[in-house]
Scaffold this motif. Sequence first.
Motif, mmCIF file in Angstrom:
data_model
loop_
_atom_site.group_PDB
_atom_site.id
_atom_site.type_symbol
_atom_site.label_atom_id
_atom_site.label_comp_id
_atom_site.label_asym_id
_atom_site.label_seq_id
_atom_site.Cartn_x
_atom_site.Cartn_y
_atom_site.Cartn_z
ATOM 1 N N GLY A 112 13.172 2.481 -13.748
ATOM 2 C CA GLY A 112 13.402 1.607 -12.607
ATOM 3 C C GLY A 112 13.883 2.346 -11.373
ATOM 4 N N HIS A 113 14.661 3.415 -11.576
ATOM 5 C CA HIS A 113 15.141 4.183 -10.429
ATOM 6 C C HIS A 113 13.986 4.818 -9.657
ATOM 7 C CE1 HIS A 113 14.707 7.132 -13.637
ATOM 8 N NE2 HIS A 113 14.786 8.099 -12.745
ATOM 9 N N LEU A 114 12.894 5.118 -10.351
ATOM 10 C CA LEU A 114 11.718 5.684 -9.700
ATOM 11 C C LEU A 114 10.932 4.594 -8.965
ATOM 12 C CD1 LEU A 114 10.698 8.098 -12.586
ATOM 13 C CD2 LEU A 114 11.935 8.662 -10.472
ATOM 14 N N ASP A 115 10.892 3.386 -9.548
ATOM 15 C CA ASP A 115 10.295 2.241 -8.852
ATOM 16 C C ASP A 115 11.035 2.005 -7.536
ATOM 17 O OD1 ASP A 115 8.427 1.640 -10.917
ATOM 18 O OD2 ASP A 115 9.870 0.348 -11.932
ATOM 19 N N VAL A 116 12.363 2.060 -7.593
ATOM 20 C CA VAL A 116 13.199 1.861 -6.406
ATOM 21 C C VAL A 116 12.905 2.942 -5.366
ATOM 22 C CG1 VAL A 116 15.572 1.892 -5.512
ATOM 23 C CG2 VAL A 116 15.045 0.634 -7.602
ATOM 24 N N ALA A 117 12.786 4.182 -5.804
ATOM 25 C CA ALA A 117 12.533 5.286 -4.875
ATOM 26 C C ALA A 117 11.218 5.066 -4.121
ATOM 27 C CB ALA A 117 12.512 6.615 -5.623
ATOM 28 N N CYS A 118 10.194 4.597 -4.809
ATOM 29 C CA CYS A 118 8.908 4.330 -4.154
ATOM 30 C C CYS A 118 9.031 3.177 -3.163
ATOM 31 C CB CYS A 118 7.832 4.021 -5.193
ATOM 32 S SG CYS A 118 7.422 5.423 -6.258
ATOM 33 N N ALA A 119 9.757 2.131 -3.547
ATOM 34 C CA ALA A 119 9.957 0.983 -2.658
ATOM 35 C C ALA A 119 10.752 1.399 -1.419
ATOM 36 C CB ALA A 119 10.674 -0.142 -3.395
ATOM 37 N N VAL A 176 0.842 -1.205 0.000
ATOM 38 C CA VAL A 176 0.000 0.000 0.000
ATOM 39 C C VAL A 176 0.870 1.245 0.000
ATOM 40 C CG1 VAL A 176 -1.629 1.353 1.403
ATOM 41 C CG2 VAL A 176 -2.013 -1.099 1.057
ATOM 42 N N GLU A 177 1.858 1.276 0.847
ATOM 43 C CA GLU A 177 2.713 2.458 0.968
ATOM 44 C C GLU A 177 3.505 2.713 -0.317
ATOM 45 O OE1 GLU A 177 3.692 5.892 2.464
ATOM 46 O OE2 GLU A 177 2.378 4.524 3.553
ATOM 47 N N ALA A 178 4.000 1.668 -0.958
ATOM 48 C CA ALA A 178 4.760 1.844 -2.205
ATOM 49 C C ALA A 178 3.869 2.434 -3.299
ATOM 50 C CB ALA A 178 5.360 0.520 -2.654
ATOM 51 N N VAL A 179 2.660 1.922 -3.419
ATOM 52 C CA VAL A 179 1.734 2.452 -4.436
ATOM 53 C C VAL A 179 1.401 3.907 -4.108
ATOM 54 C CG1 VAL A 179 -0.608 2.275 -5.380
ATOM 55 C CG2 VAL A 179 0.797 0.216 -5.109
ATOM 56 N N GLU A 180 1.151 4.210 -2.837
ATOM 57 C CA GLU A 180 0.834 5.589 -2.446
ATOM 58 C C GLU A 180 2.004 6.538 -2.679
ATOM 59 O OE1 GLU A 180 -0.682 5.436 1.575
ATOM 60 O OE2 GLU A 180 -2.631 4.686 0.898
ATOM 61 N N GLN A 181 3.223 6.075 -2.389
ATOM 62 C CA GLN A 181 4.407 6.911 -2.626
ATOM 63 C C GLN A 181 4.513 7.274 -4.108
ATOM 64 O OE1 GLN A 181 6.616 8.362 -0.515
ATOM 65 N NE2 GLN A 181 5.476 7.560 1.217
ATOM 66 N N CYS A 182 4.294 6.288 -4.968
ATOM 67 C CA CYS A 182 4.366 6.547 -6.405
ATOM 68 C C CYS A 182 3.212 7.434 -6.867
ATOM 69 C CB CYS A 182 4.390 5.230 -7.185
ATOM 70 S SG CYS A 182 6.042 4.518 -7.361
ATOM 71 N N GLN A 183 2.025 7.244 -6.288
ATOM 72 C CA GLN A 183 0.883 8.096 -6.649
ATOM 73 C C GLN A 183 1.191 9.561 -6.362
ATOM 74 O OE1 GLN A 183 -2.246 6.233 -4.342
ATOM 75 N NE2 GLN A 183 -3.040 5.137 -6.138
ATOM 76 N N LYS A 184 1.867 9.832 -5.237
ATOM 77 C CA LYS A 184 2.241 11.206 -4.882
ATOM 78 C C LYS A 184 3.116 11.844 -5.953
ATOM 79 C CE LYS A 184 2.246 10.413 0.104
ATOM 80 N NZ LYS A 184 3.102 10.283 1.303
ATOM 81 N N GLU A 185 3.886 11.010 -6.648
ATOM 82 C CA GLU A 185 4.782 11.495 -7.694
ATOM 83 C C GLU A 185 4.126 11.452 -9.080
ATOM 84 O OE1 GLU A 185 7.691 12.900 -6.965
ATOM 85 O OE2 GLU A 185 7.300 12.467 -4.845
ATOM 86 N N GLY A 186 2.897 10.964 -9.130
ATOM 87 C CA GLY A 186 2.178 10.898 -10.404
ATOM 88 C C GLY A 186 2.417 9.615 -11.191
ATOM 89 N N TYR A 187 2.906 8.578 -10.543
ATOM 90 C CA TYR A 187 3.185 7.305 -11.214
ATOM 91 C C TYR A 187 2.155 6.259 -10.812
ATOM 92 C CZ TYR A 187 7.727 9.674 -10.998
ATOM 93 O OH TYR A 187 8.740 10.603 -11.034
#
Length: 165
Positions: A149-156, A44-55
């Motif tokens: 991928g670097h953005l995927d990592v940042a969210c994780a 949940v947190e990873a998806v929310e972190q990416c949503q905040k960035e527009g991903y």
Amino acid sequence: MKSATQMCTFVLGTALFTTFSVQAKIDTVSVPSLSTDSALALAVEAVEQCQKEGYAVTATVVDPAGRVLAQLRDDKAGSHTLESSRQKAFTAASMKQPTGKLMKLIDEKPILQPLQNMDDNLLLLAGGLPLTVKGAVVGAIGVGGAPGGHLDVACAEAAIKKVSK
């Protein structure tokens, strides 16, 4: 009445079974694993972190053997992200390394390229991170769908940091 051959086979078979049973020692191991609650919180947190960035992404969390504990896909994430995030998580758990590091290693050392084909579940793209507690890998998280991928990592990483508090 049994023939001599049947009797010999029975005696030999019994002797082998008895010998094996007496000499066999069955050991077990305990493998620490992430709880389902923690896995769900991380996804949940990873998806929310990416949503905040527009991903729009999918996050998958697996146990140390690479079996899915939790998976969450943003409404707008492509369906391919379900499998890519799972494979990234599987790879990080199986290899006990961040997938981006493995991707870089294979790029720098072409002799290692066969690694990427040794299991259909492996995906050597950035976005998978092993999860460790007290030095033991307890699972892994994979994120897929951000534009890099670097953005995927940042969210994780952000999810791990927030859930670990």
